[in-house]
Every structure is written in C-alpha cells, then in structure tokens.
Motif scaffolding. Structure first.
Motif, PDB file in Angstrom:
ATOM      1  N   ASP A  64       0.806  -1.614   0.569  1.00 39.12           N
ATOM      2  CA  ASP A  64       0.123  -0.270  -0.076  1.00 39.12           C
ATOM      3  C   ASP A  64       1.039   1.216   0.158  1.00 39.12           C
ATOM      4  OD1 ASP A  64       0.341   1.690   2.776  1.00 39.12           O
ATOM      5  OD2 ASP A  64       0.220  -1.349   3.052  1.00 39.12           O
ATOM      6  N   ASP A  65       0.417   2.623  -0.546  1.00 43.95           N
ATOM      7  CA  ASP A  65       0.616   3.758  -0.505  1.00 43.95           C
ATOM      8  C   ASP A  65       0.947   4.374   0.823  1.00 43.95           C
ATOM      9  OD1 ASP A  65       1.938   5.875  -1.355  1.00 43.95           O
ATOM     10  OD2 ASP A  65       0.181   6.795  -2.088  1.00 43.95           O
ATOM     11  N   HIS A  66       2.472   4.497   2.107  1.00 45.38           N
ATOM     12  CA  HIS A  66       2.541   4.963   3.031  1.00 45.38           C
ATOM     13  C   HIS A  66       3.335   5.583   2.892  1.00 45.38           C
ATOM     14  CE1 HIS A  66       3.798   0.833   3.813  1.00 45.38           C
ATOM     15  NE2 HIS A  66       4.665   1.829   4.956  1.00 45.38           N
ATOM     16  N   SER A 109      11.777   2.291 -10.718  1.00 45.56           N
ATOM     17  CA  SER A 109      10.108   2.332 -10.592  1.00 45.56           C
ATOM     18  C   SER A 109       9.374   1.670 -11.501  1.00 45.56           C
ATOM     19  CB  SER A 109       9.052   3.573 -10.091  1.00 45.56           C
ATOM     20  OG  SER A 109       9.944   4.438 -11.314  1.00 45.56           O
ATOM     21  N   GLY A 128       0.273   6.460  -9.828  1.00 45.82           N
ATOM     22  CA  GLY A 128       0.949   5.845  -8.781  1.00 45.82           C
ATOM     23  C   GLY A 128       1.497   4.951  -8.091  1.00 45.82           C
ATOM     24  N   ARG A 129       0.595   3.677  -8.965  1.00 42.95           N
ATOM     25  CA  ARG A 129       0.770   2.137  -8.314  1.00 42.95           C
ATOM     26  C   ARG A 129       1.919   1.923  -9.401  1.00 42.95           C
ATOM     27  NH1 ARG A 129      -1.182   1.107  -4.305  1.00 42.95           N
ATOM     28  NH2 ARG A 129      -1.566  -1.284  -5.021  1.00 42.95           N
TER      29      ARG A 129
END
Length: 311
Positions: free
Chosen positions: A204-206, A229, A237-238
């Motif tokens: 997850d994005d954190h 990336s 954003g994934r």
C-alpha cells in the motif's frame, strides 16, 4: 521445448545479435531474430526457444522499459547470464550518399539520446523517426524509406549500405547490458561475483513504504546496483520496483533480504541470480563486517544456544 534455439531482438545486424554471438554456446544454437522484445520472450514461454537475449539497460538512457515490463508480467522467466557490449554507432547510407544529402534519419529510440549531440552538430535539420531496431532502420534505408540509419557498422554489408561516419557516440564508454532469459529453473551455482534481480510490489502507499524495502537490503549489508520504478497499469501512483543487487540468492545476506521482502510485500518475483559480466571474483571487494555467511551462521548458532539455555 527447442533448447537448441535462441531468439533475440532482430532483424539480423542488431547490437543484440552482436552481443548474443559473444556467448560461446551461441555457436551451437540456431539464432532466430524476432520483431520485438515481447516476441523474443514469448518464444521462450511457449517452448519455441530455449533462451532469448534482450537488452535491459543502457549506460546513457537507463532501463529498457519493454524488457523490464515483460519480465515483471506474464508467465515467469529467469535471467541466467548477462552481457555488456560497448556501443558506438555508424551512420549507414546507400552508396553514393553524401552527408549533405541526408534529410531523414532513423534508428531505435534508445539510440537517439546517444547521438543527439552529434546530430545537432552535423545534421541539425535532419528529421528523426524511430525504427523497431537499429538493424530495422538499416533495412528501411536500404528500401529507400530514409536517407540514413544509426546502427552498428557491422550491419552495413547485411543491407548493402556504406558507413558514412563511424564511431559516433555522445558519451564515452557507452555500453548496453543484455540478459539471457529462459524458463524458471534452479539458479546456477554462485561464482563470488554475482547479481540477483527481483521485481517488488508495494502493499500500500504510505510514508516510508520504499524505505522499508530498501532497509531489507541495507540491514543485511546488501549493495543495490540498480532500482527502477515501473507503473503497474493499475492507476496513477501504482508502481512496482525492478531491483538488481550484488550477491547470489544462496548468500545468507541476500537470501534473508529476499525473505524479508517476501514477508512485507504482497508480491516478489525472483528473476534470477547469475554471474556479473566483466567482473572477476578476485576483484570483488571484501564484505563488510557482519555480512558474510560465516557471521550469519555464527549468529544463528548463538540464537540456538540461547533457546537451549547454553548462551
């Protein structure tokens, strides 16, 4: 499966073919050019070929996205070795063409950043259009579609062209890294000068998510050689991360780093442990204190003694 056949990014006359022919086993294989990186790798997945040589990284332009994305998706494949090839371009033209006659040029998209300054200085008004490969650009010049192509000088006789200018490169010591890819199997034994490649997906994005991945390597003294990336296609954003590190999966520090990544990430794809091209084991720097297999084993033995009341 046709283990006697290797595919590569074609057509004949590409730098990829030149890199493939540096491998001793290429002399005993049928070498089959393919129209794209995905086509070369899909031939391995289907069993049409036992291996494929494809470009993965350039010292000027960085990662080859088609290869990175293909290795991250679809039926898993593994890297078994790598080849580093110095890259210098020649401007290939039809016989009788002068530099002043060149109005259109072509080549692989990765070639353009490597000759951009030369183009600006010598052919500032020439129109650039990309080709599927540098050799395909040479073929298009042969057919009269373009006036000139940037390709390896060795491609000229294959397409009835002449090298008008040779040894073109904006960056000294430019090189491209190629990888030999096959179906998953047991990695080759470690040599002492190895590289391990994986693709890692974040859960997850954190804040600190990427730092958590990097700490799995850092805490065990594993040096990263490349990290890039790539979008997963699941939305802005994934991302997933393509990572190369020093060492072999059978090295305790590397194996434990990969276990740590698997523990905290929803998906980790192992792409292989293989010899580092151009690196002799005697030239590899000594490991930092606390990161050798011997020290990992000693720490594990100490923990066992603690559990047994023998500390």
């Amino acid at each position: 499966m046709s283990a006697s056949r290797y595919t590569y990014l074609g057509p004949a006359g590409t730098f990829t073919e030149a890199a493939l022919r540096t491998l001793p086993e290429a002399a005993t294989r049928e070498l089959l050019p393919m129209v794209s990186v995905p086509a070369a790798l899909d031939a391995v997945r289907s069993g049409e070929a036992g291996g494929a040589l494809v470009p993965i990284e350039n010292s000027v332009e960085g990662g080859v996205t088609a290869t990175l994305d293909e290795l991250a998706t679809g039926e898993p494949l593994m890297i078994y070795r790598e080849v580093l090839l110095p890259i210098a371009f020649a401007l290939l033209v039809r016989p009788g063409t002068a530099l002043s006659d060149v109005k259109t040029v072509t080549g692989h998209p990765v070639a353009q950043p490597q000759v951009r300054n030369w183009l600006a200085a010598n052919l500032p008004d020439a129109l650039w259009e990309s080709a599927a490969s540098n050799a395909d650009g040479a073929r298009l010049v042969q057919e009269g579609r373009y006036d000139a192509a940037f390709a390896g000088e060795f491609a000229a006789p294959k397409y009835g062209l002449e090298p008008l200018v040779t040894d073109i490169h904006d960056a000294q010591n430019a090189a491209t890294r190629f990888v030999l890819v096959g179906r998953p199997a047991r990695p080759a034994a470690r040599t002492g000068a190895d590289k391990t490649s994986v693709v890692i997906w974040l859960g997850d994005d954190h804040p600190g998510a990427l730092l958590e991945l990097l700490q799995e390597y850092s805490a065990r003294g594993v040096n990263l050689m490349r990290i890039e990336s790539r979008p997963t296609g699941e939305g802005i954003g994934r991302y997933c991360f393509s990572v190369d590190c020093e060492g072999h999966i059978t090295d305790r520090r590397v194996g434990e780093a990969l276990m740590g990544l698997k523990r905290i990430c929803p998906k980790v794809r192992f792409l292989g442990s293989y010899p580092r091209a151009g690196t002799d084991p005697s030239d590899v720097p000594a490991l930092r204190h606390g990161t050798s297999d011997r020290e990992f084993t000693a720490a594990s033995d100490w923990l066992t003694r603690c559990l047994d009341g023998r500390a």
